[in-house]
Design a protein around this motif. Structure first.
Motif, PDB file in Angstrom:
ATOM      1  N   ASP A 140      14.164  26.620 -38.600  1.00  0.00           N
ATOM      2  CA  ASP A 140      12.880  25.949 -38.845  1.00  0.00           C
ATOM      3  C   ASP A 140      12.948  24.431 -38.717  1.00  0.00           C
ATOM      4  O   ASP A 140      11.916  23.780 -38.630  1.00  0.00           O
ATOM      5  N   ASP A 141      14.143  23.854 -38.716  1.00  0.00           N
ATOM      6  CA  ASP A 141      14.258  22.398 -38.709  1.00  0.00           C
ATOM      7  C   ASP A 141      15.003  21.812 -37.525  1.00  0.00           C
ATOM      8  O   ASP A 141      15.076  20.593 -37.394  1.00  0.00           O
ATOM      9  N   SER A 142      15.605  22.616 -36.661  1.00  0.00           N
ATOM     10  CA  SER A 142      16.416  22.034 -35.592  1.00  0.00           C
ATOM     11  C   SER A 142      16.361  22.859 -34.313  1.00  0.00           C
ATOM     12  O   SER A 142      15.978  24.024 -34.321  1.00  0.00           O
ATOM     13  N   LEU A 143      16.744  22.187 -33.230  1.00  0.00           N
ATOM     14  CA  LEU A 143      16.810  22.868 -31.948  1.00  0.00           C
ATOM     15  C   LEU A 143      17.988  22.365 -31.139  1.00  0.00           C
ATOM     16  O   LEU A 143      18.493  21.267 -31.348  1.00  0.00           O
ATOM     17  N   LEU A 144      18.418  23.192 -30.224  1.00  0.00           N
ATOM     18  CA  LEU A 144      19.496  22.892 -29.296  1.00  0.00           C
ATOM     19  C   LEU A 144      18.855  22.481 -27.983  1.00  0.00           C
ATOM     20  O   LEU A 144      17.851  23.064 -27.579  1.00  0.00           O
ATOM     21  N   SER A 204       8.054  26.336 -33.863  1.00  0.00           N
ATOM     22  CA  SER A 204       9.182  26.695 -34.716  1.00  0.00           C
ATOM     23  C   SER A 204       8.940  28.091 -35.279  1.00  0.00           C
ATOM     24  O   SER A 204       7.806  28.580 -35.272  1.00  0.00           O
ATOM     25  N   PRO A 205       9.982  28.747 -35.778  1.00  0.00           N
ATOM     26  CA  PRO A 205       9.792  30.083 -36.345  1.00  0.00           C
ATOM     27  C   PRO A 205       8.740  30.130 -37.450  1.00  0.00           C
ATOM     28  O   PRO A 205       8.035  31.128 -37.593  1.00  0.00           O
ATOM     29  N   ASN A 206       8.598  29.051 -38.226  1.00  0.00           N
ATOM     30  CA  ASN A 206       7.601  29.044 -39.293  1.00  0.00           C
ATOM     31  C   ASN A 206       6.230  28.564 -38.803  1.00  0.00           C
ATOM     32  O   ASN A 206       5.284  28.499 -39.571  1.00  0.00           O
ATOM     33  N   GLY A 207       6.121  28.206 -37.513  1.00  0.00           N
ATOM     34  CA  GLY A 207       4.844  27.809 -36.929  1.00  0.00           C
ATOM     35  C   GLY A 207       4.358  26.426 -37.309  1.00  0.00           C
ATOM     36  O   GLY A 207       3.219  26.068 -37.041  1.00  0.00           O
ATOM     37  N   LYS A 208       5.212  25.598 -37.905  1.00  0.00           N
ATOM     38  CA  LYS A 208       4.768  24.293 -38.384  1.00  0.00           C
ATOM     39  C   LYS A 208       4.951  23.161 -37.390  1.00  0.00           C
ATOM     40  O   LYS A 208       4.361  22.111 -37.544  1.00  0.00           O
ATOM     41  N   VAL A 221      19.117  18.529 -32.287  1.00  0.00           N
ATOM     42  CA  VAL A 221      18.240  17.506 -32.860  1.00  0.00           C
ATOM     43  C   VAL A 221      17.373  18.171 -33.929  1.00  0.00           C
ATOM     44  O   VAL A 221      16.909  19.290 -33.775  1.00  0.00           O
ATOM     45  N   THR A 222      17.231  17.456 -35.065  1.00  0.00           N
ATOM     46  CA  THR A 222      16.359  17.948 -36.117  1.00  0.00           C
ATOM     47  C   THR A 222      14.956  17.403 -35.893  1.00  0.00           C
ATOM     48  O   THR A 222      14.766  16.451 -35.124  1.00  0.00           O
ATOM     49  N   ARG A 223      14.000  17.932 -36.569  1.00  0.00           N
ATOM     50  CA  ARG A 223      12.631  17.423 -36.391  1.00  0.00           C
ATOM     51  C   ARG A 223      12.473  16.030 -36.965  1.00  0.00           C
ATOM     52  O   ARG A 223      11.495  15.345 -36.695  1.00  0.00           O
ATOM     53  N   ASP A 224      13.467  15.550 -37.721  1.00  0.00           N
ATOM     54  CA  ASP A 224      13.489  14.164 -38.191  1.00  0.00           C
ATOM     55  C   ASP A 224      14.101  13.226 -37.179  1.00  0.00           C
ATOM     56  O   ASP A 224      14.176  12.018 -37.398  1.00  0.00           O
ATOM     57  N   GLY A 225      14.603  13.770 -36.061  1.00  0.00           N
ATOM     58  CA  GLY A 225      15.164  12.947 -34.994  1.00  0.00           C
ATOM     59  C   GLY A 225      16.652  12.701 -35.084  1.00  0.00           C
ATOM     60  O   GLY A 225      17.197  11.917 -34.322  1.00  0.00           O
ATOM     61  N   GLN A 226      17.344  13.373 -35.998  1.00  0.00           N
ATOM     62  CA  GLN A 226      18.794  13.226 -36.128  1.00  0.00           C
ATOM     63  C   GLN A 226      19.474  14.045 -35.045  1.00  0.00           C
ATOM     64  O   GLN A 226      19.270  15.254 -34.966  1.00  0.00           O
ATOM     65  N   ILE A 227      20.296  13.394 -34.209  1.00  0.00           N
ATOM     66  CA  ILE A 227      20.948  14.061 -33.081  1.00  0.00           C
ATOM     67  C   ILE A 227      22.443  14.167 -33.351  1.00  0.00           C
ATOM     68  O   ILE A 227      23.071  13.206 -33.786  1.00  0.00           O
ATOM     69  N   SER A 228      23.001  15.346 -33.067  1.00  0.00           N
ATOM     70  CA  SER A 228      24.447  15.531 -33.160  1.00  0.00           C
ATOM     71  C   SER A 228      24.914  16.377 -31.974  1.00  0.00           C
ATOM     72  O   SER A 228      24.231  17.308 -31.572  1.00  0.00           O
TER      73      SER A 228
END
Length: 71
Positions: A44-48, A2-6, A63-70
């Motif tokens: 920092d929290d999501s990807l396409l 991620s951009p923040n490296g986390k 999808v977010t890193r919490d697994g929420q998909i839209s």
């Protein structure tokens, strides 16, 4: 990464898997029958990513890193 490296995402077995900077267990973000490909960071929290549906069509999802998909 991620951009923040986390956290980072890898594609394995056609699913997206999350790894954190702290190590620990890898967590599955997607569980589709067909492969999910081309993850691209949005912030920092999501990807396409590209999902192949059961009908063989491609669809872009977020999808977010919490697994929420839209779609």
């Amino acid at each position: 990464m991620s951009p923040n490296g986390k956290w980072g995402v890898v594609v394995a077995g056609g699913d997206l898997l999350l790894n954190t900077e702290r190590g620990g267990a890898t967590r599955r973000l997607t569980t589709n029958v067909r492969p999910d490909t081309r993850p691209t960071r949005l912030d920092d929290d999501s990807l396409l990513y590209n999902e192949v549906t059961d009908q063989g069509r491609r669809r872009l999802n977020v999808v977010t890193r919490d697994g929420q998909i839209s779609p």
